[in-house]
Design an enzyme around this catalytic site. Sequence first.
Site, PDB file in Angstrom:
ATOM      1  N   CYS A   1      52.173  80.956  92.557  1.00 34.31           N
ATOM      2  CA  CYS A   1      51.948  81.678  91.230  1.00 34.31           C
ATOM      3  C   CYS A   1      52.848  81.506  89.977  1.00 34.31           C
ATOM      4  O   CYS A   1      54.344  81.554  90.437  1.00 34.31           O
ATOM      5  CB  CYS A   1      52.058  83.113  91.590  1.00 34.31           C
ATOM      6  N   ILE A   2      52.541  81.127  89.006  1.00 32.87           N
ATOM      7  CA  ILE A   2      53.717  80.536  88.085  1.00 32.87           C
ATOM      8  C   ILE A   2      54.586  81.534  87.400  1.00 32.87           C
ATOM      9  O   ILE A   2      55.659  81.465  87.477  1.00 32.87           O
ATOM     10  CB  ILE A   2      52.767  79.872  86.824  1.00 32.87           C
TER      11      ILE A   2
END
Lengths: 142, 100, 130
Positions: free
Chosen positions: C78-79
């Site tokens: 997840c960024i």
Amino acid sequence: MSEGMEEGGSIKKFMYMNRKAPYGTIYALEALEVVLIGAAFDQDVSLAFLDDGVFQLTKDQDTKGIGMKNFSPAFKALGDYDVTKLYVEKESLEERGLTADDLMDLVYEDEDDDWAEKPSIRLVSRDELKAVLADQDVIMSF
Amino acid sequence: MSILHTVNKSPFQKNDLASCLSHASDADAVLMIEDGVYGAIKGTKAAAQISAAGATVFVLGVDLAARGISEDKIADGVSVVGYDGFVKLAAEHNAVNSWL
Amino acid sequence: MKFGVVVNEGPYTHQASDSAYQFTKEALAQGHEVIRVFFYHDGVNNGTRLTVPPGDDRHIQNNWSQLAKEHNLDMVVCIAAAQRRGILDENEAKRQGKDADNIADGFRISGLGQLIEAGIQADRLVTFGD
């Protein structure tokens, strides 16, 4: 199968389980970030607040003294994202010395009822929540 | 509709097992993994909660073995499964609820 | 059957990543499809190539990279969670003006939408965390 199956794509019942208190750990904040992103996917979204998760919804949170961001106002935006079903378990509140009056006032505008303002928080008993959980297609835990 | 619930915390420190059992339907399964496997030991409060619950209860054998809990210590009504059983249980139920 | 797997804790401190790895390996062995492994919260720390565990211990990050290679797994970090915790790929490092990146083989950085999409597309979503 969920009731919402439609042609050209299925709508699933998504349940976000909130069982942890805010601030002590990041789980509650990052769970809320998923809910906000997930709102764009047009699924049938519900949130459950049980165990220490009910502490996420208390009003008057003030984080100035701990140097962290108060993210509780973001719950008030959920209605604008069509996230309108927040199941809060009565027994979890009672066990923690809280009542519904200790929680934020969260509302949404019902487009099917002339945009009438309605409460997003649904107080449910443990047995009622059990029935809601049994009916889900996807359960997200954090 | 039925759900596989997983519990990964010791019931002697956290309430996850009790909370899970009180929210699980009779058609559901509960699988204890990681530190959750301590909930399978017989003669404890957790074992009493398990035997009072309607759901079918399982424990992950490799996590028990890792912790030195032999299968003769396991409460009646708790079935030991491996990762193969874990995957099968997940496939057999409609959704998985991890009690984190 | 299509599985999605979510890993919410980093390597070594918590067993979650090991459990998720064992589960994923077994699901693949049984002929199921694992459409995505999504790393969230401290789980993003599984995706750094800079870990150096002692030689007699398992190498969690290498294990994931190897599994991804063998089964063409889609492993997504997840960024938003990754940026908080300093997990960067080459593009992100450049974009954020950082002097290095650290993403491991087989992992890619993307948005939370990938988690929701996994929930929609998979028959079962299985989460491992604390």
